[in-house]
Write a protein that holds these residues in place. Structure first.
Motif, short mmCIF file in Angstrom:
data_model
loop_
_atom_site.label_atom_id
_atom_site.label_comp_id
_atom_site.label_asym_id
_atom_site.label_seq_id
_atom_site.Cartn_x
_atom_site.Cartn_y
_atom_site.Cartn_z
N VAL A 22 0.84 -1.20 0.00
CA VAL A 22 0.00 0.00 0.00
C VAL A 22 0.88 1.24 0.00
O VAL A 22 0.63 2.20 -0.76
N LEU A 23 1.92 1.24 0.81
CA LEU A 23 2.83 2.40 0.85
C LEU A 23 3.48 2.63 -0.51
O LEU A 23 3.61 3.77 -0.95
N LYS A 24 3.86 1.55 -1.18
CA LYS A 24 4.46 1.69 -2.52
C LYS A 24 3.46 2.28 -3.50
O LYS A 24 3.81 3.13 -4.32
N ILE A 33 -9.76 4.64 -1.50
CA ILE A 33 -9.76 3.26 -1.01
C ILE A 33 -10.25 2.28 -2.07
O ILE A 33 -9.78 1.15 -2.15
N VAL A 34 -11.18 2.71 -2.92
CA VAL A 34 -11.68 1.84 -3.99
C VAL A 34 -10.53 1.45 -4.92
O VAL A 34 -10.36 0.27 -5.26
N ALA A 35 -9.73 2.41 -5.31
CA ALA A 35 -8.60 2.14 -6.21
C ALA A 35 -7.54 1.27 -5.53
O ALA A 35 -6.97 0.38 -6.16
N ILE A 36 -7.30 1.53 -4.25
CA ILE A 36 -6.34 0.71 -3.51
C ILE A 36 -6.84 -0.72 -3.42
O ILE A 36 -6.09 -1.67 -3.66
N SER A 37 -8.11 -0.88 -3.09
CA SER A 37 -8.71 -2.21 -2.94
C SER A 37 -8.61 -3.03 -4.22
O SER A 37 -8.46 -4.26 -4.16
N ALA A 46 -10.98 -5.01 4.75
CA ALA A 46 -9.63 -5.42 5.12
C ALA A 46 -8.61 -4.34 4.74
O ALA A 46 -7.71 -4.02 5.52
N VAL A 47 -8.76 -3.77 3.55
CA VAL A 47 -7.86 -2.69 3.12
C VAL A 47 -8.01 -1.50 4.05
O VAL A 47 -7.02 -0.87 4.43
N ASN A 48 -9.23 -1.20 4.44
CA ASN A 48 -9.49 -0.09 5.34
C ASN A 48 -8.78 -0.30 6.68
O ASN A 48 -8.25 0.65 7.27
#
Length: 108
Positions: A22-24, A33-37, A46-48
């Protein structure tokens, strides 16, 4: 009076491979968060949770923009990790130098 929020240890926060990924991702751009997920085989919940831990460690910040929350990397706390690792650099430099000397002398 509410209890103060627990601040997570930076080392604990980066111990998890998902949080490091996530940091990268956030190093390149701010993301919702949608794009990260979408980058992980995990639920948004879980991502949250991972983002919450990173936020508590000061490694990410969030900003509500319209209906979405965007996350941004805050790399400053990683200085603690860099300082800790730099302490051991001299150790590894010495060991590598000894190995180099051993290999070079063994080949003579």
């Amino acid at each position: 009076m509410g209890s103060p929020a627990l601040k997570h240890d930076v080392f604990q926060a980066i111990a998890d491979p998902t949080r490091r990924k996530v940091l990268k991702l956030l190093a390149d751009q701010d993301m919702a968060i949608v794009a990260i997920s979408e980058c992980f085989p995990l639920s948004r919940t879980a991502v949250n949770k991972h983002l919450h831990i990173l936020s508590a460690a000061g490694l990410v910040s969030s900003e509500k923009i319209g209906r979405e929350t965007r996350y941004r990397l805050q790399p400053e706390p990683l200085a603690e990790v860099r300082e800790w690792l730099s302490f051991f650099e001299a150790y590894w430099d010495d060991k590598l130098e000894l190995l180099k000397s051993y290999v070079e002398n063994d080949m003579d």
